[in-house]
Enzyme design. Sequence first.
Site, mmCIF file in Angstrom:
data_model
loop_
_atom_site.group_PDB
_atom_site.id
_atom_site.type_symbol
_atom_site.label_atom_id
_atom_site.label_comp_id
_atom_site.label_asym_id
_atom_site.label_seq_id
_atom_site.Cartn_x
_atom_site.Cartn_y
_atom_site.Cartn_z
ATOM 1 C CE LYS A 129 -0.731 -6.701 -1.752
ATOM 2 N NZ LYS A 129 0.653 -6.544 -1.290
ATOM 3 C CE LYS A 151 0.812 1.832 -6.247
ATOM 4 N NZ LYS A 151 1.370 0.815 -5.368
ATOM 5 C CE LYS A 174 8.075 2.870 -3.961
ATOM 6 N NZ LYS A 174 8.049 1.461 -4.382
ATOM 7 C CG ASP A 189 -4.105 4.418 2.792
ATOM 8 O OD1 ASP A 189 -5.272 4.181 2.422
ATOM 9 O OD2 ASP A 189 -3.796 4.597 3.973
#
Length: 279
Positions: free
Chosen positions: A9, A14, A40, A135
């Site tokens: 998430k 991550k 990003k 997602d």
Amino acid sequence: MRQIAIYGKGGIGKSTVAAHLSYTFADRGLKVLQVGCSPKNDSTRPLLDDFPRSILDVLRDKEFDYEALSAEDIMYRSPIPFKNNGVVYCAESGGPEPGVGCGGKGVVEAIETLSRLDVFKNYNFDMVIYDILGDVVCGGFSLPIRQGYARETYVVASGELEALYQVTNVSKAIKRFEARSGAKLGGLIINLRRVQNELKIVQDFAQKIGTQIIGIIPFSQVVKECGGLGKTVFSLAPDSEEAQVYTRIGDAVLANTNLVIPNTLDFEELYEFWLQYFA
């Protein structure tokens, strides 16, 4: 060549995990490509001196003329002097401006561009790491699983309900596409968030879906400070316990052969499971 996908998430860590995996693999003498799959554009920042230009930005500048594109335009070699002659190359997918496009399509375009340029074959990478925006329900973000680019998936999670829900979504994607792509779950990498009964939650959850915990990262201000400065703990706190934790996780991933098709849960089952630890 092993290709690994890192999911989880948003905000779970991550990219921090991915960068430390790349660093550990390179220190073991491997040739690594880390691909940030997020608008990003910050996945590989801890391995470079600055933010790299994204694949989509370069393609726009060249008006999507692939004949005018080279691998050197979109991949950046880390300047870090890794041990054992290891090396890390970095690439970022980039994405559209907020509100005007689909980030998942950016991931599709970026990975297909790398394939079009034959970078996987020409550079003879030992490891490719895809750091993927949270997602997996979006078809673009599921591409590494769906198309077999990454047959080995790890999910960064915690004892938070939202983090475990993301694991269930990734598990469903793996189960759906395994016959087509050979995708498997390698395990969970736990980033503790000080949730009540957190260790018990994640241990029981891993057992419930039929996978293993690869490693556990304690809640750490050192990691946050290094990340805020755009560096790994290996660079700024090499003698810290945190550096040892990330090294152990990297080595565990390298040694891992226990890949599974996980069990799946719907949200109601997950919520009932999770709620029992707070009764």
